[in-house]
Write a protein that holds these residues in place. Structure first.
Motif, PDB file in Angstrom:
ATOM      1  N   THR A 136       0.838  -1.199   0.000  1.00  0.00           N
ATOM      2  CA  THR A 136       0.000   0.000   0.000  1.00  0.00           C
ATOM      3  C   THR A 136       0.869   1.242   0.000  1.00  0.00           C
ATOM      4  O   THR A 136       2.029   1.243   0.431  1.00  0.00           O
ATOM      5  CB  THR A 136      -0.930   0.037   1.225  1.00  0.00           C
ATOM      6  OG1 THR A 136      -0.143   0.070   2.413  1.00  0.00           O
ATOM      7  CG2 THR A 136      -1.855  -1.163   1.246  1.00  0.00           C
ATOM      8  N   GLY A 137       0.309   2.310  -0.487  1.00  0.00           N
ATOM      9  CA  GLY A 137       0.923   3.634  -0.447  1.00  0.00           C
ATOM     10  C   GLY A 137      -0.154   4.658  -0.160  1.00  0.00           C
ATOM     11  O   GLY A 137      -1.329   4.323   0.000  1.00  0.00           O
ATOM     12  N   ARG A 138       0.242   5.920  -0.112  1.00  0.00           N
ATOM     13  CA  ARG A 138      -0.717   6.959   0.261  1.00  0.00           C
ATOM     14  C   ARG A 138      -0.465   8.237  -0.534  1.00  0.00           C
ATOM     15  O   ARG A 138       0.687   8.622  -0.771  1.00  0.00           O
ATOM     16  CB  ARG A 138      -0.621   7.236   1.758  1.00  0.00           C
ATOM     17  CG  ARG A 138      -1.561   8.334   2.253  1.00  0.00           C
ATOM     18  CD  ARG A 138      -1.624   8.378   3.758  1.00  0.00           C
ATOM     19  NE  ARG A 138      -2.245   7.166   4.277  1.00  0.00           N
ATOM     20  CZ  ARG A 138      -2.542   6.971   5.562  1.00  0.00           C
ATOM     21  NH1 ARG A 138      -2.244   7.915   6.455  1.00  0.00           N
ATOM     22  NH2 ARG A 138      -3.115   5.857   5.949  1.00  0.00           N
ATOM     23  N   ILE A 139      -1.571   8.877  -0.918  1.00  0.00           N
ATOM     24  CA  ILE A 139      -1.532  10.206  -1.521  1.00  0.00           C
ATOM     25  C   ILE A 139      -2.126  11.175  -0.503  1.00  0.00           C
ATOM     26  O   ILE A 139      -3.174  10.892   0.100  1.00  0.00           O
ATOM     27  CB  ILE A 139      -2.349  10.263  -2.826  1.00  0.00           C
ATOM     28  CG1 ILE A 139      -1.945   9.143  -3.779  1.00  0.00           C
ATOM     29  CG2 ILE A 139      -2.185  11.615  -3.500  1.00  0.00           C
ATOM     30  CD1 ILE A 139      -2.834   9.044  -5.003  1.00  0.00           C
ATOM     31  N   SER A 157      -6.679  15.661   3.502  1.00  0.00           N
ATOM     32  CA  SER A 157      -7.284  14.362   3.237  1.00  0.00           C
ATOM     33  C   SER A 157      -6.278  13.470   2.530  1.00  0.00           C
ATOM     34  O   SER A 157      -5.238  13.936   2.046  1.00  0.00           O
ATOM     35  CB  SER A 157      -8.559  14.506   2.402  1.00  0.00           C
ATOM     36  OG  SER A 157      -8.271  15.141   1.170  1.00  0.00           O
ATOM     37  N   THR A 158      -6.584  12.192   2.472  1.00  0.00           N
ATOM     38  CA  THR A 158      -5.651  11.224   1.892  1.00  0.00           C
ATOM     39  C   THR A 158      -6.398  10.180   1.076  1.00  0.00           C
ATOM     40  O   THR A 158      -7.601   9.980   1.239  1.00  0.00           O
ATOM     41  CB  THR A 158      -4.847  10.491   2.990  1.00  0.00           C
ATOM     42  OG1 THR A 158      -5.747   9.771   3.825  1.00  0.00           O
ATOM     43  CG2 THR A 158      -4.032  11.458   3.827  1.00  0.00           C
ATOM     44  N   THR A 159      -5.656   9.510   0.201  1.00  0.00           N
ATOM     45  CA  THR A 159      -6.131   8.333  -0.528  1.00  0.00           C
ATOM     46  C   THR A 159      -5.146   7.197  -0.275  1.00  0.00           C
ATOM     47  O   THR A 159      -3.944   7.356  -0.504  1.00  0.00           O
ATOM     48  CB  THR A 159      -6.217   8.597  -2.041  1.00  0.00           C
ATOM     49  OG1 THR A 159      -7.159   9.626  -2.301  1.00  0.00           O
ATOM     50  CG2 THR A 159      -6.635   7.328  -2.779  1.00  0.00           C
ATOM     51  N   THR A 160      -5.648   6.077   0.200  1.00  0.00           N
ATOM     52  CA  THR A 160      -4.818   4.887   0.363  1.00  0.00           C
ATOM     53  C   THR A 160      -4.850   4.077  -0.926  1.00  0.00           C
ATOM     54  O   THR A 160      -5.925   3.749  -1.431  1.00  0.00           O
ATOM     55  CB  THR A 160      -5.313   4.024   1.536  1.00  0.00           C
ATOM     56  OG1 THR A 160      -5.224   4.791   2.743  1.00  0.00           O
ATOM     57  CG2 THR A 160      -4.486   2.767   1.685  1.00  0.00           C
ATOM     58  N   VAL A 161      -3.673   3.780  -1.465  1.00  0.00           N
ATOM     59  CA  VAL A 161      -3.546   3.030  -2.715  1.00  0.00           C
ATOM     60  C   VAL A 161      -3.029   1.628  -2.389  1.00  0.00           C
ATOM     61  O   VAL A 161      -1.993   1.476  -1.730  1.00  0.00           O
ATOM     62  CB  VAL A 161      -2.601   3.742  -3.695  1.00  0.00           C
ATOM     63  CG1 VAL A 161      -2.445   2.920  -4.973  1.00  0.00           C
ATOM     64  CG2 VAL A 161      -3.116   5.140  -4.011  1.00  0.00           C
ATOM     65  N   ARG A 162      -3.757   0.632  -2.857  1.00  0.00           N
ATOM     66  CA  ARG A 162      -3.388  -0.762  -2.587  1.00  0.00           C
ATOM     67  C   ARG A 162      -3.220  -1.502  -3.910  1.00  0.00           C
ATOM     68  O   ARG A 162      -4.089  -1.412  -4.792  1.00  0.00           O
ATOM     69  CB  ARG A 162      -4.478  -1.441  -1.753  1.00  0.00           C
ATOM     70  CG  ARG A 162      -4.273  -2.930  -1.528  1.00  0.00           C
ATOM     71  CD  ARG A 162      -5.375  -3.490  -0.616  1.00  0.00           C
ATOM     72  NE  ARG A 162      -6.693  -3.269  -1.169  1.00  0.00           N
ATOM     73  CZ  ARG A 162      -7.316  -4.126  -1.992  1.00  0.00           C
ATOM     74  NH1 ARG A 162      -6.702  -5.254  -2.348  1.00  0.00           N
ATOM     75  NH2 ARG A 162      -8.529  -3.863  -2.423  1.00  0.00           N
ATOM     76  N   LEU A 163      -2.107  -2.199  -4.066  1.00  0.00           N
ATOM     77  CA  LEU A 163      -1.907  -3.005  -5.264  1.00  0.00           C
ATOM     78  C   LEU A 163      -2.689  -4.308  -5.134  1.00  0.00           C
ATOM     79  O   LEU A 163      -2.611  -4.992  -4.111  1.00  0.00           O
ATOM     80  CB  LEU A 163      -0.430  -3.313  -5.482  1.00  0.00           C
ATOM     81  CG  LEU A 163       0.498  -2.133  -5.753  1.00  0.00           C
ATOM     82  CD1 LEU A 163       1.824  -2.631  -6.304  1.00  0.00           C
ATOM     83  CD2 LEU A 163      -0.135  -1.129  -6.708  1.00  0.00           C
TER      84      LEU A 163
END
Length: 443
Positions: A136-139, A157-163
Motif C-alpha cells: 500500500t501507499g498513500r496520496i 485528506s488522503t487516498t490509500t492506494v493498494r496493489l
C-alpha cells in the motif's frame, strides 16, 4: 459528503451496489450565510491493478476536485497540492496539464471553485513493475482558495492506494434522457469494459426498474421479480447471469440494447444498473460497477388536498385530512428516498388534537420544533407523504379533535408542500394544493 447517485435506490432494494465515484475528506454541513468551507474531492482508497509477468499494470485514474459550500460567495484561485511521496515503489504517476509537478508533489489549479463535488482533474497511476500484490501507499492532499475576505483552507485528506489483482468491470455511464412522450420507447445500452488485470469469468447484471418503464424480455438468462407487495409495484428487480469471459481490456454488452417503453403514467423514471464478475471474484473498484439510466417523461400529476367541515361542541370528532394524486402520472422519489411532499395542518381555534397519525410531526404555531413531551396538543402538524404515490392514489391522515370551545367558523389551514423549493414542477393546478379544516361553520 456528496450523496451517492446509486446508493439510495440500491438500499431500498436491499442490494449492495455501487456508491458515488468520489468522496470528500469530511462530511460537509450546510453553510451559514456568513460562512463557507473548502473541500477536497478524492477517493478514500483505490485498488490499483498489479502488472503481470513483471510488466506495469493498466493505468487507473484518480479523479480529484475542489468545491465549497456557500452559494453567496465566489471562490477563485483554488490550488490543490497533491503529494505522492507515499507512493514510492508502489506506483508511477502521470500528471495532467492542469497540474504543475515538482518532485513528488504537484499543484493543480482551479481558477473557479464550484459548489458541486465534481472531479475534473484526472491523475493517472500505474503499479510499479516490481511491486508486489498487497503493498500500500498513500496520496496526501492540501488545498487553498481565495474569497473576497481572505484565504480558505481545506481539511487535509488522503487516498490509500493498494496493489491488487483481479477484474475491474467498469460501466459506461448513461446520458440522461428528457422530454420523452408517454408511450415512447427509449434504448438503454448496457456496456462494460474490464480494466483489471485478470479476466471476469462470467458477468452478473442487476437492474432495478421503476414502475413507469417496461423492458419486456431482457434476455433468456434473466429473471425478474417485484420488490414490494400489493397491487402496485414501484420497483422491479431483473437479475441476469451470463457465462461470458471478459479478458483484461475486453468488453461485455447485453445481447441487445434494453428497450424501455414508457407507460402512460410515467414521469421521472430510472433504471439502476449494476454489474459484477461471477464466481465470487472481487472487483478491484466496485464504485464504478454501476450507472443510472435516468429517463424524464413529459407528463403531469395533479396533486390536491381536501379538508373537512365539522360541527361539534364539547366532544371529540374525527377530521380526515386527505391527499389525492389525480394523475395522470405517478410520482416517486426512489433515488433520494424523500417523501413526495408533506401536508401542513393547522388545528382550528378552540380545538385540541387528541389523536395524531404516525406520519404527522407536531410543530409550534409558527412552524418551529414542538418541545412538548407528547405529540398531541400541538397547534400545527407536518404530515409526511410516502416516497411514491401512484396515479389516482389517496392518502388520508385521520386526526381526532376535541372541541373545547365552540368557535363559529373556526378554520385550520391545510397546505401541500414539496420536499424542496416552493412548488411541484409537474403539478398543473396549484390552486387545489390548499384547503380548510372548518369547525362549526356558520349557517
Amino acid at each position: 459528503m456528496r450523496k451517492p447517485p446509486f446508493g439510495r435506490l440500491a438500499r431500498l432494494a436491499a442490494c449492495a451496489a455501487a456508491a458515488g465515484l468520489a468522496t470528500v475528506g469530511m462530511a460537509a454541513t450546510p453553510a451559514a450565510a456568513d460562512s463557507d468551507q473548502l473541500w477536497v474531492v478524492s477517493p478514500w482508497e483505490l485498488a490499483l491493478p498489479k502488472g503481470l509477468d513483471g510488466a506495469q499494470g493498466p493505468a487507473t485514474t484518480v479523479a480529484l476536485g475542489l468545491y465549497h459550500d456557500n452559494p453567496a460567495h465566489a471562490v477563485t484561485d483554488g490550488e490543490l497540492t497533491v503529494d505522492v511521496s507515499g507512493l514510492a515503489g508502489v506506483a508511477d504517476v502521470t500528471w495532467p496539464d492542469t497540474c504543475a509537478p515538482a518532485g513528488t508533489t504537484a499543484v493543480c489549479s482551479f481558477p473557479e471553485v464550484p459548489l458541486t463535488g465534481d472531479a475534473p482533474v484526472e491523475v493517472k497511476l500505474r503499479a510499479a513493475a516490481d511491486a508486489e500484490t498487497g503493498v500500500t501507499g498513500r496520496i496526501t492532499y492540501q488545498a487553498t482558495a481565495r474569497t473576497a475576505t481572505g484565504t480558505m483552507v481545506a481539511p487535509e485528506s488522503t487516498t490509500t492506494v493498494r496493489l491488487a489483482s483481479g477484474p475491474d468491470l467498469v460501466m459506461t455511464p448513461f446520458t440522461p434522457v428528457t422530454g420523452v412522450a408517454p408511450g415512447s420507447t427509449v434504448p438503454v445500452p448496457v456496456s462494460v469494459v474490464n480494466k483489471g488485470n485478470e479476466p471476469a469469468n462470467g458477468v452478473q447484471v442487476t437492474l432495478y426498474v421503476t414502475r413507469g418503464l417496461d423492458l419486456g424480455t431482457v434476455a433468456p438468462q434473466c429473471t425478474s421479480e417485484p420488490l414490494d407487495e400489493g397491487p402496485v409495484h414501484a420497483l422491479t428487480k431483473v437479475d441476469c447471469a451470463f457465462d461470458d469471459v471478459v479478458a483484461p481490456g475486453g468488453s461485455f454488452a447485453l445481447p441487445a440494447a434494453l428497450q424501455a417503453k414508457t407507460a402512460p403514467y410515467a414521469l421521472s423514471e430510472r433504471i439502476d444498473i449494476g454489474v459484477n464478475a461471477r464466481g465470487g471474484a472481487e472487483d478491484l473498484a466496485p464504485e464504478n460497477n454501476g450507472t443510472v439510466a435516468s429517463i424524464g417523461v413529459t407528463n403531469t400529476a395533479d396533486f390536491a388536498v381536501r379538508g373537512a367541515r365539522l360541527t361539534a361542541a364539547g366532544e371529540t370528532v374525527r377530521a380526515d385530512v386527505t391527499f389525492h394524486n389525480r394523475g395522470p402520472a405517478w410520482v416517486a422519489n426512489l433515488g433520494s428516498g424523500d417523501p413526495v411532499g408533506s401536508v401542513d395542518v393547522t388545528v382550528p381555534r378552540g380545538a385540541t388534537a387528541t389523536t395524531v397519525p404516525d406520519a404527522c410531526e407536531p410543530r409550534t404555531a409558527d412552524g418551529g420544533w414542538w418541545e412538548g413531551e407528547v405529540r398531541t396538543g400541538a397547534p400545527r402538524y407536518v404530515c409526511r407523504l410516502p416516497i411514491w404515490v401512484a396515479e389516482k392514489q389517496t392518502v388520508t391522515f385521520p386526526f381526532e379533535l376535541r372541541v373545547d370551545t365552540a368557535v363559529t367558523g373556526a378554520k385550520g389551514a391545510i397546505t401541500l408542500k414539496p420536499p424542496y423549493g416552493t412548488d411541484f414542477p409537474f403539478d398543473p393546478n396549484a390552486g387545489n394544493n390548499q384547503a380548510k379544516l372548518v369547525l362549526n361553520p356558520a349557517v
